[in-house]
Design a protein around this motif. Structure first.
Motif, short mmCIF file in Angstrom:
data_model
loop_
_atom_site.label_atom_id
_atom_site.label_comp_id
_atom_site.label_asym_id
_atom_site.label_seq_id
_atom_site.Cartn_x
_atom_site.Cartn_y
_atom_site.Cartn_z
N LEU A 149 0.85 -1.19 0.00
CA LEU A 149 0.00 0.00 0.00
C LEU A 149 0.88 1.24 0.00
O LEU A 149 1.77 1.38 0.85
CB LEU A 149 -0.89 0.01 1.25
CG LEU A 149 -1.57 1.35 1.60
CD1 LEU A 149 -2.56 1.76 0.52
CD2 LEU A 149 -2.25 1.25 2.96
N TYR A 150 0.64 2.12 -0.96
CA TYR A 150 1.24 3.46 -0.96
C TYR A 150 0.13 4.42 -0.53
O TYR A 150 -0.87 4.56 -1.22
CB TYR A 150 1.75 3.83 -2.36
CG TYR A 150 2.94 3.00 -2.80
CD1 TYR A 150 4.24 3.43 -2.58
CD2 TYR A 150 2.75 1.76 -3.43
CE1 TYR A 150 5.33 2.66 -2.99
CE2 TYR A 150 3.83 0.99 -3.84
CZ TYR A 150 5.11 1.45 -3.61
OH TYR A 150 6.18 0.69 -4.01
N TRP A 151 0.34 5.07 0.61
CA TRP A 151 -0.71 5.91 1.17
C TRP A 151 -0.21 7.33 1.42
O TRP A 151 0.84 7.53 2.02
CB TRP A 151 -1.22 5.35 2.50
CG TRP A 151 -2.29 6.19 3.15
CD1 TRP A 151 -3.42 6.69 2.56
CD2 TRP A 151 -2.33 6.62 4.51
NE1 TRP A 151 -4.16 7.41 3.47
CE2 TRP A 151 -3.51 7.37 4.68
CE3 TRP A 151 -1.48 6.43 5.61
CZ2 TRP A 151 -3.86 7.96 5.90
CZ3 TRP A 151 -1.83 7.00 6.82
CH2 TRP A 151 -3.01 7.76 6.96
N MET A 194 4.35 5.21 3.48
CA MET A 194 3.56 6.37 3.87
C MET A 194 4.22 7.65 3.38
O MET A 194 5.41 7.88 3.59
CB MET A 194 3.44 6.39 5.41
CG MET A 194 2.83 7.65 5.99
SD MET A 194 2.69 7.49 7.79
CE MET A 194 2.79 9.23 8.26
N VAL A 195 3.44 8.45 2.70
CA VAL A 195 3.86 9.79 2.29
C VAL A 195 3.10 10.78 3.17
O VAL A 195 1.92 11.01 2.97
CB VAL A 195 3.58 10.04 0.80
CG1 VAL A 195 3.97 11.46 0.41
CG2 VAL A 195 4.34 9.03 -0.05
N THR A 262 13.62 9.56 -0.86
CA THR A 262 14.42 8.89 0.16
C THR A 262 13.47 8.45 1.27
O THR A 262 12.55 9.18 1.62
CB THR A 262 15.49 9.83 0.72
OG1 THR A 262 16.32 10.29 -0.35
CG2 THR A 262 16.35 9.14 1.77
N THR A 263 13.70 7.28 1.82
CA THR A 263 12.81 6.74 2.85
C THR A 263 13.61 6.29 4.06
O THR A 263 14.82 6.11 4.00
CB THR A 263 12.01 5.54 2.31
OG1 THR A 263 12.90 4.47 1.99
CG2 THR A 263 11.22 5.92 1.07
N ARG A 264 12.89 6.10 5.15
CA ARG A 264 13.47 5.43 6.32
C ARG A 264 12.41 4.53 6.94
O ARG A 264 11.20 4.77 6.80
CB ARG A 264 14.00 6.43 7.34
CG ARG A 264 12.95 7.26 8.08
CD ARG A 264 13.64 8.20 9.08
NE ARG A 264 12.67 9.07 9.77
CZ ARG A 264 12.13 8.80 10.95
NH1 ARG A 264 12.47 7.69 11.60
NH2 ARG A 264 11.27 9.63 11.51
N ASP A 265 12.88 3.50 7.60
CA ASP A 265 11.97 2.56 8.27
C ASP A 265 11.61 3.11 9.65
O ASP A 265 12.49 3.53 10.41
CB ASP A 265 12.61 1.19 8.39
CG ASP A 265 12.83 0.53 7.05
OD1 ASP A 265 12.07 0.83 6.11
OD2 ASP A 265 13.77 -0.29 6.93
N THR A 290 7.35 2.19 5.97
CA THR A 290 8.39 2.89 5.23
C THR A 290 7.91 4.33 5.04
O THR A 290 6.88 4.55 4.41
CB THR A 290 8.65 2.23 3.87
OG1 THR A 290 9.05 0.88 4.08
CG2 THR A 290 9.74 2.97 3.12
N LEU A 291 8.64 5.28 5.59
CA LEU A 291 8.25 6.69 5.56
C LEU A 291 9.09 7.44 4.54
O LEU A 291 10.33 7.39 4.59
CB LEU A 291 8.44 7.31 6.95
CG LEU A 291 8.15 8.81 7.06
CD1 LEU A 291 6.66 9.09 6.88
CD2 LEU A 291 8.65 9.36 8.40
N VAL A 292 8.43 8.14 3.63
CA VAL A 292 9.14 9.00 2.68
C VAL A 292 9.58 10.27 3.42
O VAL A 292 8.75 10.94 4.04
CB VAL A 292 8.26 9.35 1.47
CG1 VAL A 292 8.94 10.39 0.58
CG2 VAL A 292 7.94 8.09 0.68
N THR A 293 10.87 10.59 3.35
CA THR A 293 11.41 11.72 4.10
C THR A 293 11.94 12.85 3.22
O THR A 293 11.89 14.01 3.62
CB THR A 293 12.55 11.26 5.03
OG1 THR A 293 13.57 10.62 4.23
CG2 THR A 293 12.02 10.29 6.08
#
Length: 312
Positions: A149-151, A194-195, A262-265, A290-293
């Motif tokens: 899921l991309y949310w 998650m965005v 770029t992402t981080r867990d 997974t958070l887009v940062t």
């Protein structure tokens, strides 16, 4: 070829996201569900059907209307944009709509499309998670066929983008619209990217971006994008609660091209009651996300151009 089911809530950037998904060569768009959250349902569904007609390259799709409701509606002024997009001449030249309305509400349509499509399905959801939550409650086995899921929703910042009575300013709108749905989805085993607001604030709509699209309006899809974003307020001198960022388009493009972010867990949870209901927060005992940062700003906007030109 990736199977993708798209669920959105009818704002300008939701509808632009639909247009862009239709241009992605590696995407098999299996279904579209529409919520009346950041929109009114009827024009959002109508505009979605017209976008598929105009920019879908003959795709065989239907559009499912959500029956989800909320105690926390978006401001009426924001929801009106769907009426204007639906009325744009570019979407109404033919005078008819051929993309059909799905016979079932969006949560049942999601279940049907996931279960009957060969192989796994990726979910791209740019509004509240209500339809997915209801689908999970109705048929928990769909998780076996959901790849990821991309949310677009939530934030792990201390400040959200909701300024409403009886809430404390920490929440993001899509999460606030249906906090329990976020909890239900986060309690599942679906992999989630998650965005949140921390990355979408890096891609504001600005006068310079508007002007750039104006120079490319010989391309019909970029003309549509420019006309659509003309309806909403850009970032000019300072940010307001109505300033527009490309929240949903970032989520959609990142689902197809991970190199632009770029992402981080992280591990997170959500509050479902009280003045912080809808607040997403980091906690060691939370569910993995997974958070887009960070966003490659220039590559992101170039990707929008490249995809839109494919609609010519």
């Amino acid at each position: 070829m990736r199977n993708v089911y798209f669920n959105h809530d009818g704002g300008v950037d939701d509808l632009v996201s639909l247009l862009l998904l239709l241009q992605m060569k590696d995407v098999h768009l299996t279904g579209v569900g529409v919520m009346g959250a950041d929109s009114y349902l009827e024009p959002a569904v109508s505009a979605s059907r017209k976008i598929i007609d105009r920019f879908g390259h003959g795709a065989s799709l239907d559009v499912a209307a959500s029956d989800a409701t909320t105690a926390h509606p978006f401001p009426k002024e924001w929801r009106m944009d769907a009426f204007s997009v639906d009325a744009l001449p570019l979407l109404n030249e033919s005078g008819t709509i051929t993309t059909p309305l799905a016979p079932k509400p969006a949560y049942l349509d999601l279940i049907d499309k996931v279960q009957t499509t060969d192989g796994p399905t990726t979910l791209v959801m740019t509004g509240p998670l209500s339809d997915l939550a209801k689908a999970l409650e109705t048929d928990p086995t769909i998780t076996e066929k959901i790849d990821q899921l991309y949310w677009m929703g939530g934030t792990f910042n201390d400040r959200g983008n909701v300024a409403e009575p009886e809430q404390d300013g920490t929440v993001e709108w899509n999460a606030y619209w249906d906090p329990q749905a976020v909890k239900t989805v986060w309690d599942s085993d679906i992999a989630i990217q998650m965005v949140g607001l921390e990355s979408t604030h890096q891609v504001p709509l600005t006068p310079a971006i508007r002007q750039h699209w104006a120079t490319l309006r010989q391309h019909p899809a970029l003309d549509f994008i420019g006309q659509g974003y003309a309806l909403v307020p850009p970032l000019e001198h300072f940010e307001t609660n109505s300033t527009y960022f490309l929240w949903d388009v970032l989520t959609t493009v990142a689902s197809d091209d991970p190199t632009i972010v770029t992402t981080r867990d992280v591990t997170g949870d959500v509050l479902t009651t009280g003045p912080s209901q809808g607040r997403t927060f980091e906690t060691p005992n939370g569910r993995p996300l997974t958070l887009v940062t960070q966003v490659d700003h220039d590559a992101f906007f170039q990707r929008i151009d490249d995809l839109a030109i494919l609609a010519d």
